[in-house]
Motif scaffolding. Structure first.
Motif, PDB file in Angstrom:
ATOM      1  N   VAL A 287      36.469  57.217  69.786  1.00  0.00           N
ATOM      2  CA  VAL A 287      36.187  57.332  71.229  1.00  0.00           C
ATOM      3  C   VAL A 287      37.413  56.839  72.001  1.00  0.00           C
ATOM      4  O   VAL A 287      37.705  55.646  72.011  1.00  0.00           O
ATOM      5  CB  VAL A 287      34.958  56.461  71.598  1.00  0.00           C
ATOM      6  CG1 VAL A 287      34.547  56.695  73.045  1.00  0.00           C
ATOM      7  CG2 VAL A 287      33.801  56.722  70.632  1.00  0.00           C
ATOM      8  N   PRO A 288      38.183  57.777  72.633  1.00  0.00           N
ATOM      9  CA  PRO A 288      39.472  57.383  73.212  1.00  0.00           C
ATOM     10  C   PRO A 288      39.445  56.153  74.114  1.00  0.00           C
ATOM     11  O   PRO A 288      40.281  55.260  73.937  1.00  0.00           O
ATOM     12  CB  PRO A 288      39.927  58.648  73.951  1.00  0.00           C
ATOM     13  CG  PRO A 288      39.269  59.761  73.201  1.00  0.00           C
ATOM     14  CD  PRO A 288      37.959  59.222  72.719  1.00  0.00           C
ATOM     15  N   PRO A 289      38.483  56.009  75.083  1.00  0.00           N
ATOM     16  CA  PRO A 289      38.549  54.805  75.936  1.00  0.00           C
ATOM     17  C   PRO A 289      38.343  53.518  75.136  1.00  0.00           C
ATOM     18  O   PRO A 289      38.996  52.501  75.386  1.00  0.00           O
ATOM     19  CB  PRO A 289      37.384  55.000  76.921  1.00  0.00           C
ATOM     20  CG  PRO A 289      36.965  56.412  76.797  1.00  0.00           C
ATOM     21  CD  PRO A 289      37.399  56.910  75.473  1.00  0.00           C
ATOM     22  N   VAL A 290      37.447  53.563  74.115  1.00  0.00           N
ATOM     23  CA  VAL A 290      37.216  52.365  73.289  1.00  0.00           C
ATOM     24  C   VAL A 290      38.477  52.066  72.474  1.00  0.00           C
ATOM     25  O   VAL A 290      38.905  50.918  72.336  1.00  0.00           O
ATOM     26  CB  VAL A 290      36.002  52.580  72.341  1.00  0.00           C
ATOM     27  CG1 VAL A 290      35.735  51.319  71.518  1.00  0.00           C
ATOM     28  CG2 VAL A 290      34.775  52.967  73.132  1.00  0.00           C
ATOM     29  N   ARG A 291      39.098  53.127  71.964  1.00  0.00           N
ATOM     30  CA  ARG A 291      40.326  52.942  71.174  1.00  0.00           C
ATOM     31  C   ARG A 291      41.409  52.273  72.027  1.00  0.00           C
ATOM     32  O   ARG A 291      42.095  51.364  71.579  1.00  0.00           O
ATOM     33  CB  ARG A 291      40.802  54.293  70.649  1.00  0.00           C
ATOM     34  CG  ARG A 291      41.935  54.184  69.653  1.00  0.00           C
ATOM     35  CD  ARG A 291      42.177  55.482  68.921  1.00  0.00           C
ATOM     36  NE  ARG A 291      42.740  56.523  69.747  1.00  0.00           N
ATOM     37  CZ  ARG A 291      42.154  57.693  69.990  1.00  0.00           C
ATOM     38  NH1 ARG A 291      40.969  57.971  69.486  1.00  0.00           N
ATOM     39  NH2 ARG A 291      42.745  58.590  70.744  1.00  0.00           N
ATOM     40  N   ARG A 292      41.527  52.738  73.290  1.00  0.00           N
ATOM     41  CA  ARG A 292      42.555  52.147  74.176  1.00  0.00           C
ATOM     42  C   ARG A 292      42.265  50.677  74.435  1.00  0.00           C
ATOM     43  O   ARG A 292      43.165  49.843  74.421  1.00  0.00           O
ATOM     44  CB  ARG A 292      42.613  52.929  75.503  1.00  0.00           C
ATOM     45  CG  ARG A 292      43.472  54.199  75.390  1.00  0.00           C
ATOM     46  CD  ARG A 292      43.810  54.770  76.756  1.00  0.00           C
ATOM     47  NE  ARG A 292      42.636  55.270  77.460  1.00  0.00           N
ATOM     48  CZ  ARG A 292      42.106  56.490  77.262  1.00  0.00           C
ATOM     49  NH1 ARG A 292      42.658  57.316  76.399  1.00  0.00           N
ATOM     50  NH2 ARG A 292      41.027  56.876  77.931  1.00  0.00           N
ATOM     51  N   ARG A 293      40.960  50.336  74.646  1.00  0.00           N
ATOM     52  CA  ARG A 293      40.593  48.924  74.875  1.00  0.00           C
ATOM     53  C   ARG A 293      40.947  48.096  73.644  1.00  0.00           C
ATOM     54  O   ARG A 293      41.506  47.003  73.757  1.00  0.00           O
ATOM     55  CB  ARG A 293      39.075  48.781  75.123  1.00  0.00           C
ATOM     56  CG  ARG A 293      38.583  49.356  76.417  1.00  0.00           C
ATOM     57  CD  ARG A 293      38.669  48.429  77.590  1.00  0.00           C
ATOM     58  NE  ARG A 293      38.106  47.106  77.462  1.00  0.00           N
ATOM     59  CZ  ARG A 293      37.022  46.692  78.092  1.00  0.00           C
ATOM     60  NH1 ARG A 293      36.335  47.530  78.814  1.00  0.00           N
ATOM     61  NH2 ARG A 293      36.640  45.447  78.020  1.00  0.00           N
ATOM     62  N   LEU A 294      40.615  48.625  72.473  1.00  0.00           N
ATOM     63  CA  LEU A 294      40.900  47.874  71.234  1.00  0.00           C
ATOM     64  C   LEU A 294      42.408  47.681  71.060  1.00  0.00           C
ATOM     65  O   LEU A 294      42.869  46.593  70.705  1.00  0.00           O
ATOM     66  CB  LEU A 294      40.344  48.623  70.014  1.00  0.00           C
ATOM     67  CG  LEU A 294      38.826  48.529  69.812  1.00  0.00           C
ATOM     68  CD1 LEU A 294      38.384  49.495  68.717  1.00  0.00           C
ATOM     69  CD2 LEU A 294      38.422  47.104  69.436  1.00  0.00           C
ATOM     70  N   SER A 295      43.194  48.756  71.333  1.00  0.00           N
ATOM     71  CA  SER A 295      44.667  48.664  71.193  1.00  0.00           C
ATOM     72  C   SER A 295      45.217  47.550  72.059  1.00  0.00           C
ATOM     73  O   SER A 295      46.166  46.863  71.678  1.00  0.00           O
ATOM     74  CB  SER A 295      45.351  49.950  71.642  1.00  0.00           C
ATOM     75  OG  SER A 295      44.987  50.986  70.830  1.00  0.00           O
ATOM     76  N   GLY A 296      44.598  47.366  73.247  1.00  0.00           N
ATOM     77  CA  GLY A 296      45.074  46.353  74.188  1.00  0.00           C
ATOM     78  C   GLY A 296      44.854  44.929  73.691  1.00  0.00           C
ATOM     79  O   GLY A 296      45.427  43.984  74.232  1.00  0.00           O
ATOM     80  N   LEU A 297      44.015  44.753  72.654  1.00  0.00           N
ATOM     81  CA  LEU A 297      43.731  43.393  72.172  1.00  0.00           C
ATOM     82  C   LEU A 297      44.967  42.754  71.529  1.00  0.00           C
ATOM     83  O   LEU A 297      45.131  41.547  71.548  1.00  0.00           O
ATOM     84  CB  LEU A 297      42.594  43.416  71.134  1.00  0.00           C
ATOM     85  CG  LEU A 297      41.226  43.867  71.663  1.00  0.00           C
ATOM     86  CD1 LEU A 297      40.206  43.907  70.538  1.00  0.00           C
ATOM     87  CD2 LEU A 297      40.746  42.924  72.770  1.00  0.00           C
ATOM     88  N   LEU A 298      45.811  43.585  70.934  1.00  0.00           N
ATOM     89  CA  LEU A 298      47.037  43.073  70.295  1.00  0.00           C
ATOM     90  C   LEU A 298      48.214  43.864  70.834  1.00  0.00           C
ATOM     91  O   LEU A 298      48.256  45.080  70.702  1.00  0.00           O
ATOM     92  CB  LEU A 298      46.966  43.268  68.779  1.00  0.00           C
ATOM     93  CG  LEU A 298      46.326  42.151  67.947  1.00  0.00           C
ATOM     94  CD1 LEU A 298      46.253  42.577  66.491  1.00  0.00           C
ATOM     95  CD2 LEU A 298      47.095  40.851  68.066  1.00  0.00           C
ATOM     96  N   LYS A 299      49.177  43.194  71.455  1.00  0.00           N
ATOM     97  CA  LYS A 299      50.307  43.883  72.102  1.00  0.00           C
ATOM     98  C   LYS A 299      51.373  44.246  71.065  1.00  0.00           C
ATOM     99  O   LYS A 299      51.558  43.511  70.096  1.00  0.00           O
ATOM    100  CB  LYS A 299      50.954  42.952  73.130  1.00  0.00           C
ATOM    101  CG  LYS A 299      50.003  42.493  74.220  1.00  0.00           C
ATOM    102  CD  LYS A 299      50.101  43.398  75.443  1.00  0.00           C
ATOM    103  CE  LYS A 299      49.054  43.106  76.484  1.00  0.00           C
ATOM    104  NZ  LYS A 299      47.661  43.237  76.054  1.00  0.00           N
ATOM    105  N   PRO A 300      52.147  45.356  71.309  1.00  0.00           N
ATOM    106  CA  PRO A 300      53.300  45.641  70.455  1.00  0.00           C
ATOM    107  C   PRO A 300      54.228  44.425  70.454  1.00  0.00           C
ATOM    108  O   PRO A 300      54.410  43.788  71.494  1.00  0.00           O
ATOM    109  CB  PRO A 300      53.984  46.830  71.137  1.00  0.00           C
ATOM    110  CG  PRO A 300      52.944  47.444  72.001  1.00  0.00           C
ATOM    111  CD  PRO A 300      51.988  46.354  72.384  1.00  0.00           C
ATOM    112  N   GLY A 301      54.784  44.100  69.324  1.00  0.00           N
ATOM    113  CA  GLY A 301      55.694  42.946  69.240  1.00  0.00           C
ATOM    114  C   GLY A 301      54.985  41.652  68.874  1.00  0.00           C
ATOM    115  O   GLY A 301      55.609  40.699  68.438  1.00  0.00           O
ATOM    116  N   ASP A 302      53.621  41.603  69.080  1.00  0.00           N
ATOM    117  CA  ASP A 302      52.860  40.410  68.684  1.00  0.00           C
ATOM    118  C   ASP A 302      52.596  40.437  67.191  1.00  0.00           C
ATOM    119  O   ASP A 302      52.472  41.502  66.587  1.00  0.00           O
ATOM    120  CB  ASP A 302      51.485  40.403  69.381  1.00  0.00           C
ATOM    121  CG  ASP A 302      51.592  39.990  70.833  1.00  0.00           C
ATOM    122  OD1 ASP A 302      52.701  39.593  71.239  1.00  0.00           O
ATOM    123  OD2 ASP A 302      50.579  40.081  71.541  1.00  0.00           O
ATOM    124  N   GLY A 303      52.400  39.236  66.620  1.00  0.00           N
ATOM    125  CA  GLY A 303      52.038  39.178  65.208  1.00  0.00           C
ATOM    126  C   GLY A 303      51.688  37.765  64.823  1.00  0.00           C
ATOM    127  O   GLY A 303      51.824  36.843  65.628  1.00  0.00           O
TER     128      GLY A 303
END
Ligand SMILES: NC(=O)c1ccc[n+]([C@@H]2O[C@H](COP(=O)([O-])OP(=O)(O)OC[C@H]3O[C@@H](n4cnc5c(N)ncnc54)[C@H](OP(=O)(O)O)[C@@H]3O)[C@@H](O)[C@H]2O)c1
Length: 391
Positions: A287-303
């Motif tokens: 589900v694209p909107p849910v996927r976008r929300r989940l992606s936002g939980l961890l930012k690129p460059g974070d680890g």
């Protein structure tokens, strides 16, 4: 083009994506472990970030190159300057093809950290033939996906008799966290089931059939695996695909080879919980909107933090059988996703640049391109490859 006449290129290794989470760890590993005289450079889209990183690296004389995946000319210029290009710029299915094309066309060796089967299959269909013409080696999945599994199976097979049918089962256990880049790649992949199957079909249409031998990687059923004392759950990663390609390319895997890939979990409730959580994530990713929300939980460059990584570990146990012999082997190390991935990736780049390897070209696996040399490098760097028992 022979591989020899690439020695006049300014750099032995160029690391593209050096300012990302794994990219920085890989750059630090190279700065600490590259032999004297290695000519190497860091590359990426942001020159300021690159210059700051170059300043922090202890190794002298690291070059800086600017390239952006949205600018094909910059990727070609990068490939033309390198004997080996190592890329951490993922998700590869979104960002990766331009650089693969540039390396295949200019004869530069290429390696990456993809765990995306769709990407591996599409790159085979579109760039393997050109890479064979130029002599470029295209080696995908040079991190935790799939080095311990590919080289672990290669190591296990070599403990078994030659010329007989062989079976190997791999059981993965790990305690670790993941980065923003990995999370984004995994979510993207869960949402692309149909495209992944289409790419696999496309590859089957192009790839020559194996004649006179068999190499298969069926999905095993969940079961209690008494041989390792754990519940075994089929693990749908890119690893079996890579192992199958090694088995198809190398006669040493015997006339009839089978590999099954599992996660090993000691307690049944944990196994059931893990399957449910994965199922929920796969469903949410559709589900694209849910996927976008989940992606936002961890930012690129974070680890994960250095402390979290220091507590992380992995162990892959293999049970191999054939010709009346049964062997138990193990590949083990520290933090699988980052510290050990950076080590595997940097050592694979060094191996392609410096080691005396079998003559190969086109899309090749780690076992086929550099099996013995890379296993030896990783052992020296602290990753365990051992025979636990034979019967
Ligand atoms: N195989 C494995 O076991 C394994 C383990 C870990 C990671 N991975 C994979 O490795 C990849 C990187 O992971 P990560 O955690 O390091 O991700 P990350 O921190 O988000 O790093 C991504 C890198 O890509 C660069 N990039 C993004 N867009 C670009 C563009 N248009 N042109 C040039 N560079 C661009 C970023 O540059 P900026 O710094 O300028 O933003 C950054 O250097 C992911 O695909 C992940 O799945 C695989």
């Amino acid at each position: 083009m022979s591989r020899l006449n690439r020695t006049d290129r300014p750099y032995d290794i160029v690391l593209f994506g050096a300012t990302g989470f794994v990219g920085e760890l890989t750059a630090e590993y190279l700065a600490a472990h590259a032999p004297e005289g290695l000519r190497w450079a860091i590359a990426g889209r942001d020159e300021m970030k690159l210059r700051r990183l170059a300043g922090r690296l202890s190794g002298d004389g690291v070059g800086v190159l600017r390239a952006d995946v949205s600018d094909p000319a910059s990727l070609r210029a990068l490939a033309e300057q390198a004997r080996v290009v190592a890329s951490t710029v993922g998700p590869y299915v979104r960002y990766g093809e331009g650089l693969v094309a540039a390396c295949a066309d200019t004869g530069a060796d290429y390696l990456d950290l993809t765990g995306e089967p769709e990407f591996v299959d599409l790159m085979y269909v579109r760039h393997d033939a050109r890479a064979r013409e130029t002599g470029a080696r295209l080696v995908h999945a040079c991190g935790f996906d799939s080095v311990p599994h590919d080289l672990g199976v290669y190591f296990t097979v070599r403990q078994l008799p030659e010329g007989v049918p062989l079976t190997v089962d791999g059981f993965v256990t790990a305690g670790a966290a993941f980065s923003g880049g990995t999370f984004a790649s995994a979510l993207g992949q869960f949402a692309r089931g149909r495209q992944m199957q289409a790419a696999a079909r496309e590859r089957r249409r192009h790839e020559p059939r194996l004649v006179g031998r068999r190499a298969v990687t069926p999905t095993g059923a969940p079961r209690y695996a008494g041989e390792v004392g754990a519940w075994a759950l089929p693990l749908p990663t890119v690893d079996p695909q890579i192992v199958r390609r090694s088995a198809k390319a190398l006669d040493r895997y015997g006339p009839d080879f089978r590999y099954r890939h599992y996660a090993a979990v000691r307690h049944l409730p944990v196994a059931v919980g893990g399957v449910a959580a994965l199922g929920a994530l796969v469903a949410a990713a559709q589900v694209p909107p849910v996927r976008r929300r989940l992606s936002g939980l961890l930012k690129p460059g974070d680890g994960p933090s250095p402390q979290k990584r220091a507590e992380s570990w992995f162990r892959v146990r293999f049970v191999g059988e054939g010709g009346g012999r049964r062997v138990f082997t193990e590949v083990a190390g520290g933090d699988p996703g980052y510290d050990e991935t950076a080590k595997m990736f940097a050592e694979a780049a060094l191996s392609l640049a410096l080691d005396d390897l079998p003559e190969t070209a086109g899309q090749v696996t780690t076992a086929v391109a550099m099996g013995d040399a890379l296993t030896e490098r990783l052992r020296r760097a602290g990753i365990t490859f051992r025979v636990a028992a034979t019967r």
